[in-house]
Design a protein around this motif. Sequence first.
Motif: not given
Length: 144
Positions: A94-109
């Motif tokens: 769960c934690g890695p999935q959440l932080h991966h999503a946060m990184r993807m959103i940052e990359e997508e802006d």
Amino acid sequence: MPPATIESLMQACRSDPSCSYDDIGLMRASVIHTVSTRLPTAEGRLRIHLFTDSKSKEHLALVKGDVSEAENILTRVHSECLTGDLFGSLRCDCGPQLHHAMRMIEEEDSGIILYLRQEGRGIGLKEKLKTYNLQDQGLDTVDA
């Protein structure tokens, strides 16, 4: 972000098979946008919005960018997981999935993470920890 009905959360929840809210209850429930503020994180700068539902349960929307008129917005519906999100439990991802999503959103802006406060997909922390004990006794995740 204006006040919203929980129907908007439900729309996003429909694409996540692990979401535990039932459609009938959601149609009658509403959420109130309580407060929002900036939230700088290790993954990027977000805006955090707090919503309170009709049962006084608090849910969060982490938002990057202007998503009010956007289409096809990157979105994650995430069920609260104290052991995985906060403590990095190796029993789940769960934690890695959440932080991966946060990184993807940052990359997508731009993007949204709906953080649903329903520990253990609605069973609660106590029952979740009991499930861990059952897993230690040999039951698989589904049976436990």
